[in-house]
Structure formats: structure tokens, C-alpha cells
Design a protein around this motif. Structure first.
Motif, PDB file in Angstrom:
ATOM      1  N   PRO A  44       0.817  -1.213   0.000  1.00 37.60           N
ATOM      2  CA  PRO A  44       0.000   0.000   0.000  1.00 37.60           C
ATOM      3  C   PRO A  44       0.847   1.257   0.000  1.00 37.60           C
ATOM      4  CG  PRO A  44      -0.018  -1.019   2.175  1.00 37.60           C
ATOM      5  CD  PRO A  44       0.645  -1.993   1.233  1.00 37.60           C
ATOM      6  N   LYS A  45       0.413   2.243  -0.777  1.00 40.26           N
ATOM      7  CA  LYS A  45       1.094   3.522  -0.801  1.00 40.26           C
ATOM      8  C   LYS A  45       0.729   4.303   0.459  1.00 40.26           C
ATOM      9  CE  LYS A  45       2.901   3.145  -4.963  1.00 40.26           C
ATOM     10  NZ  LYS A  45       2.475   1.791  -5.285  1.00 40.26           N
ATOM     11  N   GLY A  46       1.437   5.367   0.677  1.00 36.19           N
ATOM     12  CA  GLY A  46       1.156   6.181   1.861  1.00 36.19           C
ATOM     13  C   GLY A  46       2.007   5.735   3.030  1.00 36.19           C
ATOM     14  N   GLY A  47       1.669   6.233   4.206  1.00 36.34           N
ATOM     15  CA  GLY A  47       2.445   5.911   5.396  1.00 36.34           C
ATOM     16  C   GLY A  47       3.429   7.007   5.749  1.00 36.34           C
ATOM     17  N   GLY A  48       3.686   7.904   4.775  1.00 41.06           N
ATOM     18  CA  GLY A  48       4.538   9.061   5.055  1.00 41.06           C
ATOM     19  C   GLY A  48       5.912   8.672   5.557  1.00 41.06           C
ATOM     20  N   LEU A  49       6.423   9.480   6.460  1.00 37.89           N
ATOM     21  CA  LEU A  49       7.781   9.284   6.963  1.00 37.89           C
ATOM     22  C   LEU A  49       7.912   8.004   7.772  1.00 37.89           C
ATOM     23  CD1 LEU A  49       8.749  12.927   7.995  1.00 37.89           C
ATOM     24  CD2 LEU A  49       9.413  11.672   5.936  1.00 37.89           C
ATOM     25  N   ASN A  50       6.792   7.442   8.261  1.00 34.88           N
ATOM     26  CA  ASN A  50       6.863   6.204   9.020  1.00 34.88           C
ATOM     27  C   ASN A  50       7.443   5.074   8.170  1.00 34.88           C
ATOM     28  OD1 ASN A  50       6.250   4.572  11.403  1.00 34.88           O
ATOM     29  ND2 ASN A  50       4.730   3.575  10.111  1.00 34.88           N
ATOM     30  N   LYS A  51       7.176   5.126   6.845  1.00 36.04           N
ATOM     31  CA  LYS A  51       7.695   4.096   5.963  1.00 36.04           C
ATOM     32  C   LYS A  51       9.196   4.224   5.774  1.00 36.04           C
ATOM     33  CE  LYS A  51       5.376   2.384   2.688  1.00 36.04           C
ATOM     34  NZ  LYS A  51       4.665   2.050   1.445  1.00 36.04           N
ATOM     35  N   LEU A  52       9.756   5.348   6.162  1.00 36.34           N
ATOM     36  CA  LEU A  52      11.184   5.569   5.997  1.00 36.34           C
ATOM     37  C   LEU A  52      11.993   5.088   7.198  1.00 36.34           C
ATOM     38  CD1 LEU A  52      11.173   9.172   4.463  1.00 36.34           C
ATOM     39  CD2 LEU A  52      11.302   6.987   3.265  1.00 36.34           C
ATOM     40  N   ALA A  53      11.305   4.635   8.263  1.00 40.28           N
ATOM     41  CA  ALA A  53      12.013   4.275   9.495  1.00 40.28           C
ATOM     42  C   ALA A  53      13.040   3.175   9.258  1.00 40.28           C
ATOM     43  CB  ALA A  53      11.010   3.843  10.564  1.00 40.28           C
ATOM     44  N   TYR A  54      12.634   2.115   8.563  1.00 40.53           N
ATOM     45  CA  TYR A  54      13.566   1.002   8.322  1.00 40.53           C
ATOM     46  C   TYR A  54      14.679   1.369   7.350  1.00 40.53           C
ATOM     47  CZ  TYR A  54      15.431  -3.347   6.478  1.00 40.53           C
ATOM     48  OH  TYR A  54      16.274  -4.335   6.050  1.00 40.53           O
ATOM     49  N   PRO A  55      14.377   1.886   6.141  1.00 44.46           N
ATOM     50  CA  PRO A  55      15.494   2.239   5.249  1.00 44.46           C
ATOM     51  C   PRO A  55      16.424   3.284   5.837  1.00 44.46           C
ATOM     52  CG  PRO A  55      13.409   3.068   4.386  1.00 44.46           C
ATOM     53  CD  PRO A  55      13.077   2.125   5.495  1.00 44.46           C
ATOM     54  N   ARG A  56      15.880   4.204   6.647  1.00 44.52           N
ATOM     55  CA  ARG A  56      16.726   5.218   7.265  1.00 44.52           C
ATOM     56  C   ARG A  56      17.652   4.587   8.305  1.00 44.52           C
ATOM     57  NH1 ARG A  56      13.215  10.003   8.884  1.00 44.52           N
ATOM     58  NH2 ARG A  56      12.576   8.628  10.568  1.00 44.52           N
ATOM     59  N   GLU A  57      17.112   3.654   9.100  1.00 47.28           N
ATOM     60  CA  GLU A  57      17.922   2.958  10.104  1.00 47.28           C
ATOM     61  C   GLU A  57      19.020   2.137   9.441  1.00 47.28           C
ATOM     62  OE1 GLU A  57      19.149   1.269  13.844  1.00 47.28           O
ATOM     63  OE2 GLU A  57      18.079   3.098  13.255  1.00 47.28           O
ATOM     64  N   LEU A  58      18.643   1.409   8.389  1.00 46.87           N
ATOM     65  CA  LEU A  58      19.619   0.572   7.706  1.00 46.87           C
ATOM     66  C   LEU A  58      20.677   1.420   7.007  1.00 46.87           C
ATOM     67  CD1 LEU A  58      20.476  -2.266   7.004  1.00 46.87           C
ATOM     68  CD2 LEU A  58      18.958  -2.178   5.012  1.00 46.87           C
ATOM     69  N   ALA A  59      20.246   2.505   6.357  1.00 49.04           N
ATOM     70  CA  ALA A  59      21.203   3.385   5.672  1.00 49.04           C
ATOM     71  C   ALA A  59      22.194   3.986   6.661  1.00 49.04           C
ATOM     72  CB  ALA A  59      20.454   4.487   4.920  1.00 49.04           C
ATOM     73  N   LYS A  60      21.704   4.343   7.843  1.00 48.01           N
ATOM     74  CA  LYS A  60      22.579   4.922   8.862  1.00 48.01           C
ATOM     75  C   LYS A  60      23.632   3.920   9.309  1.00 48.01           C
ATOM     76  CE  LYS A  60      20.910   5.381  12.969  1.00 48.01           C
ATOM     77  NZ  LYS A  60      20.090   5.840  14.120  1.00 48.01           N
ATOM     78  N   ILE A  61      23.217   2.665   9.529  1.00 49.07           N
ATOM     79  CA  ILE A  61      24.151   1.628   9.955  1.00 49.07           C
ATOM     80  C   ILE A  61      25.203   1.374   8.882  1.00 49.07           C
ATOM     81  CG2 ILE A  61      24.371  -0.846  10.423  1.00 49.07           C
ATOM     82  CD1 ILE A  61      21.718  -0.706  11.900  1.00 49.07           C
ATOM     83  N   LEU A  62      24.762   1.243   7.640  1.00 46.71           N
ATOM     84  CA  LEU A  62      25.692   0.935   6.559  1.00 46.71           C
ATOM     85  C   LEU A  62      26.641   2.103   6.297  1.00 46.71           C
ATOM     86  CD1 LEU A  62      23.360  -0.898   4.014  1.00 46.71           C
ATOM     87  CD2 LEU A  62      24.803  -1.877   5.801  1.00 46.71           C
ATOM     88  N   GLU A  63      26.108   3.309   6.368  1.00 43.65           N
ATOM     89  CA  GLU A  63      26.916   4.496   6.089  1.00 43.65           C
ATOM     90  C   GLU A  63      28.021   4.689   7.123  1.00 43.65           C
ATOM     91  OE1 GLU A  63      26.220   9.321   6.225  1.00 43.65           O
ATOM     92  OE2 GLU A  63      24.583   8.025   5.574  1.00 43.65           O
ATOM     93  N   LEU A  64      27.682   4.465   8.400  1.00 46.86           N
ATOM     94  CA  LEU A  64      28.632   4.728   9.474  1.00 46.86           C
ATOM     95  C   LEU A  64      29.565   3.560   9.748  1.00 46.86           C
ATOM     96  CD1 LEU A  64      26.334   6.590  12.036  1.00 46.86           C
ATOM     97  CD2 LEU A  64      27.966   7.579  10.416  1.00 46.86           C
ATOM     98  N   ASN A  65      29.108   2.338   9.459  1.00 49.77           N
ATOM     99  CA  ASN A  65      29.881   1.176   9.877  1.00 49.77           C
ATOM    100  C   ASN A  65      30.341   0.273   8.742  1.00 49.77           C
ATOM    101  OD1 ASN A  65      29.454   1.569  12.898  1.00 49.77           O
ATOM    102  ND2 ASN A  65      27.359   1.584  12.116  1.00 49.77           N
ATOM    103  N   PHE A  66      29.837   0.499   7.539  1.00 47.72           N
ATOM    104  CA  PHE A  66      30.321  -0.190   6.353  1.00 47.72           C
ATOM    105  C   PHE A  66      30.591   0.856   5.273  1.00 47.72           C
ATOM    106  CE2 PHE A  66      27.713  -3.216   8.673  1.00 47.72           C
ATOM    107  CZ  PHE A  66      28.427  -4.402   8.611  1.00 47.72           C
TER     108      PHE A  66
END
Length: 282
Positions: free
Chosen positions: A93-115
Motif C-alpha cells: 500500500p502507498k502512503g504511510g509518510g515518513l513512518n515508511k522511511l524508518a527502516y530504510p533510514r535505520e539501515l542506511a545509517k548503519i551501513l553508512e557509518l559502519n560499512f
């Protein structure tokens, strides 16, 4: 940067122990298979990773599973670099706003800082207009160097520009017949992998890439739908995970595991509310 990454790895518990997150790994939405034209391992990521109303604990568990596979891919890469292929689920489903970004943002942060040097490139497919708009927001949380490595592809056929035909998964237009199995996960009891493989061969339940994820009930239960639509099952008969430790520690500890039936799990692990654990929703 190196010192901070080493401290993070110690605190996070690297290398990641697969046992506490076996139920997450069994979904088969993240795994490695094949290599690109330069020999870099390909790390596949199917679907959104978590449900639209995922709790912080669910986000943490999903990210931890992705880190497990990232570590494995980096270890077998000739130069320590990995290609990440993100396959979007257009039925979500489309929508969800910024809540849908919680996982990709968390994963991107981990990969960016530690890999930081491990990403050769990432390709996201299919990238329609709606996603490109969403990425315009999400990309603000990603540094310029990492953004330059991310490619948005309109169609699965474009993946052949990045991954050879013989290495690309068949259902994405390639010639590889690789199919994820829990037996691919090192460090898990052999019988778990055998059980998972029997489910795949028997057609009882498919924890494999590309299958529709079904979210049911208030607990956001995540399972894989039978392709014929006749029933839904999961790995609860094999994996019993202690509710409190799995949710509160988000995979950091050693939760209670039981090989057995549901009644036995309830007797030994305590009452279950809404499934295996509130955090994973299984």
C-alpha cells in the motif's frame, strides 16, 4: 571513523549471531546470491523490510538481519565491496509518510557509518514516479558519496546492466535458479534448514524471495502466502523464541529457543500474546 566503527561492532554484537533472528532470516527477504560483473557479491533485499506500522523493535530486528547478510557478503568479496539490489513490492500500500522511511533510514545509517567503504553500488527496482518522490525525501539523510552509488532503475530488465544473466535470479530476468533456504544460514541447527527445505519442496509454505508477504491480525503477523492461496503457515513449529528477550533486546541476547509444538513452547516459555513475540509479530 575506524575506532567508532569498531566500538559500534562490539556494542552491536558483531559478527551477528543468526539464532536470535532466525525467524526474521527465514522470511528470505534478504540474502546473498551470485556476483556482479566485477565479482562483488550481490545482496538482495525484497520488499519494504517491515510492515507499514512496524514498531521500533521490528525495525531493529529487520535491520539486524540485513547486517548479518552484509557481513557475510563483505567477508567473501574479493575487495570487501558488495552490490545491493533492492526489489520493491509494488503491491504494498502507498502512503504511510515518513513512518515508511524508518527502516530504510535505520539501515542506511548503519551501513553508512559502519560499512562506509563496503558498498560498491546499490540498485533499486522498479523506481516509479511515486518512489522517486519518496527517495527525494529519504536521500536527505544519506551523504553525497553514498547517494552517488545508488541507481534507480525503472524496470527489472535494467538489472542486467549490473548483474550478469547467469548470476541474476531467474524471476528477475536472469538464469540463476538459486532459491533461498534457511540451510544457507551458517550457525543454525541443521534440522531447521532441513525443515525449511521440506516446506519449500512440499509446497506447504514458501519463505522465499518474491512471495507475497501477508500481514494479518493486530500483531502484524508476517508470513509467506501459499502461492495457491490454500492456507498460510510459518516456522513456529520449529522456532520458538522467548517473547521478552527478543523484543526488549531486539536480537542482542540469546533468547529461549525450542524445537517443538506450540503447547510445549507455552509451558516452557510462558504465555504467548499475539504470536511468537510482540516485536517480530510472528
Amino acid at each position: 571513523m575506524l575506532g567508532a566503527s569498531m566500538r559500534w561492532r562490539r556494542a552491536y554484537g558483531c559478527p551477528v549471531d543468526p539464532s536470535p533472528i532466525a525467524h526474521q532470516l527465514a522470511l528470505g527477504t534478504v540474502f546473498t546470491a551470485g556476483a556482479d560483473y566485477e565479482g562483488h557479491p550481490v545482496l538482495y533485499h525484497f520488499g519494504p523490510g517491515v510492515g507499514p506500522n512496524a514498531s521500533p523493535q521490528q525495525v531493529a530486528l529487520a535491520a539486524r538481519a540485513a547486517v548479518y547478510w552484509m557481513e557475510k557478503a563483505v567477508a567473501k568479496s574479493p575487495d570487501g565491496k558488495v552490490v545491493v539490489v533492492v526489489v520493491r513490492d509494488l503491491t504494498a500500500p502507498k502512503g504511510g509518510g515518513l513512518n515508511k522511511l524508518a527502516y530504510p533510514r535505520e539501515l542506511a545509517k548503519i551501513l553508512e557509518l559502519n560499512f562506509p567503504e563496503s558498498l560498491a553500488k546499490a540498485v533499486i527496482v522498479p523506481a516509479d514516479g511515486w518512489f522517486r518522490g519518496l527517495w527525494g525525501v529519504a536521500s536527505r539523510f544519506v551523504d553525497a558519496k553514498t547517494r552517488s552509488k545508488i541507481h534507480l532503475l525503472p524496470d527489472h530488465r535494467d538489472l542486467l546492466k549490473h548483474v550478469p544473466y547467469q548470476e541474476l535470479l531467474a524471476h528477475l530476468g536472469g538464469g540463476s535458479r538459486h532459491r533461498f533456504s534457511l540451510a544457507d544460514v551458517e550457525g543454525l541447527p541443521k534440522e531447521w534448514g532441513e525443515y525449511h527445505q521440506r516446506q519449500q519442496h512440499d509446497g506447504d509454505s514458501h519463505y522465499v524471495q518474491g512471495e507475497e508477504l501477508v500481514h494479518r491480525g493486530g500483531g502484524e503477523q508476517v508470513v509467506a502466502a501459499h502461492p495457491g492461496g490454500e492456507g498460510v503457515t510459518d516456522l513456529l513449529g520449529v522456532l520458538r523464541i522467548n517473547e521478552r528477550q527478543d523484543v526488549e533486546q531486539a536480537g542482542h541476547g540469546q533468547p529461549f529457543l525450542q524445537h517443538g509444538d506450540g503447547d510445549g513452547a507455552r509451558r516452557r516459555g510462558g504465555p504467548r500474546r499475539g504470536g511468537c513475540c510482540r516485536g517480530c509479530g510472528i
